[in-house]
Write a protein that holds these residues in place. Structure first.
Motif: not given
Length: 463
Positions: A178-180, A213-217, A237-245
């Motif tokens: 949590v936190g980008g 999973i990366l969560v950013e407000a 990051l998304r190309r590495r299958n990391i879920d950026v929200r």
């Protein structure tokens, strides 16, 4: 009559505290030799942590002891007090603090007096009243947290490899950050890189089994490197299958289920909280003026506004930014400003003692660099934008040049060289948290740690 020495008290042993004391040792060398000045540094730890290296320490690329700088070795002309400041009465020039000795003596606290005060306690994690956050989340501001997180991630892979329960396996292999900002993105990038490498040594755990999973407000990550580089980082990051929200918040992590504001729910054993910082609580326990955000009101000369003989810089100080020409604009609370302000702060204290004119703190923006894992990064330095390997190399060069002492520079460079020649270490040393547990078990015949107190032994608790 013998003149009493000027007593300088520095509260905090981080960037500002250590660099200010180091500057004062050099600038006031004649006065120190004559016994006209005494410098005392109060810090809860006997070392300064170089925080930009925490992600690499968590990934096992740098030894933990090379991320910290021992204060007693560097500040050999200062008195180092390992303790916690609880309150400051600047009107009376006294500070109340506790040390390991006061705890042993049963005295609780002690008071020390000073003539010049430097408040540099830094900041602490800004925790929100989110259900389950205090019970299950882990921060990423200290070396202990970084190494604990590394051990934890490897332990989760061990759990996933050993269990036959698909629900436990799925929760163990789900990692929520949590936190980008710098801390969140760099920690996620380095640990995902490490876990992906470690997966090759597990017969039944693949890199694709893990959920990161990366969560950013807000609507962007890494604002320091600019909007273009932030968008590039999200794409990589998304190309590495990391879920950026983006534009998403963590609403709850109770019962080990991360509930997001977009309605998504992830059973997880790992929640890493890097969503901002707040001023240290010691600031509220002083009689010094604070702004609306709880930081010390300071002048451009780094004095506390309206409080003679009080100085501040770094995260604890609201310092006017004289380079933008915009009234009310303050310098950002980051390491780049902290190190630069510490030099001006040390010089100004020396000027003040010698009754010389004070300097104004102004800065020229150098840029920002961020690592996204081994050989991956983004950078915006002196107006130039770099991606991939060049940015990663720039990240290492920049921080190697900034880490204090030649000793640390040489050791870090040697470890990077060895890491490039040999394979990664993927060992979890979680037992370091309870070094006497094994002996107490053998000596007492029962496990010395109550599962209710140690979540690692509680199947419902956090690992």
């Amino acid at each position: 009559m013998v003149k009493e020495p000027v007593r300088i008290l520095i509260v905090g042993g981080g960037y500002v505290g250590m660099y200010t004391a180091l500057r004062l040792q050099r600038k006031l060398k004649p006065e120190l030799n004559r016994g006209e000045v005494e410098i005392t540094v109060v810090s809860p730890d006997p070392y300064m942590t170089y925080q930009p290296f925490l992600p690499e320490a968590a990934a096992g690329l740098i030894s933990p002891r090379h991320v910290v700088v021992p204060l007693r070795r560097v500040l050999d002309r200062c008195r180092i007090v390992v303790g916690e400041a609880h309150s400051i009465d600047h009107a009376k020039r006294t500070a109340t603090l506790s040390t390991l000795a006061t705890a042993e003596e049963g005295a609780g606290t002690e008071q020390i007096t000073y003539d010049e005060l430097v408040l540099a306690p830094g900041s602490v994690s800004r925790a929100l009243p989110i259900p389950g956050l205090a019970d299950y989340a882990i921060g990423f501001k200290t070396i202990e947290e970084a190494i604990g997180l590394r051990n934890h991630v490897i332990e989760q892979m061990d759990i996933a490899s050993s269990t036959r329960d698909p629900a436990i396996r799925d929760a163990a292999l789900t990692f929520v950050f949590v936190g980008g900002g710098y801390a969140g993105v760099e920690a996620l990038g380095e640990l995902e890189d490490m876990a992906r490498y470690a997966a090759r040594y597990y017969h039944n755990v693949n890199a694709d089994d893990m959920k990161w999973i990366l969560v950013e407000a807000s609507n962007r990550i890494l604002p320091e490197v600019g909007e273009e580089m932030g968008k590039y980082t999200v794409t990589q990051l998304r190309r590495r299958n990391i879920d950026v929200r983006l534009e998403t918040r963590l609403d709850s992590c109770a019962d080990r289920i991360a509930v997001l504001s977009d309605g998504a729910r992830f059973p997880t054993r790992t929640v890493v909280w890097t969503a901002g910082v707040k001023p240290h609580p010691i600031l509220a326990a002083t009689d010094l003026p604070l702004n609306g955000r709880g930081r010390l009101k300071c002048t451009a000369e780094l004095t506390v506004d309206g409080a003679p003989h009080a100085w501040a810089a770094g995260d604890a100080a609201a310092v006017p930014d004289v380079t933008v020409g915009e009234p009310g604009k303050e310098t950002a609370p980051n390491a780049q400003h902290a190190v630069r302000q510490a030099k001006v702060l040390g010089d100004n204290i020396a000027h003040s003692l010698r009754e010389e004119p004070l300097e104004t703190y102004s800065h020229k923006y150098v840029g920002s660099v961020a690592s996204l894992g081994l050989h991956k990064g983004v950078a915006h330095v002196y107006g130039r934008k770099l991606k991939g390997y060049p940015a990663w190399f720039m990240h290492r060069v920049y921080h190697l040049s900034r880490v204090p002492t030649f000793n640390r520079k040489a050791r870090v460079l040697a470890e990077w060289t060895l890491a490039g020649l040999f394979k990664r270490e993927i060992v979890s040393l979680g037992s370091l948290e309870h070094p006497r547990a094994e002996f107490e078990l053998a000596a007492g015949g029962k496990h010395p740690i109550d599962p209710k107190l140690d979540p690692k032994l509680d199947p419902k608790g956090s690992s």
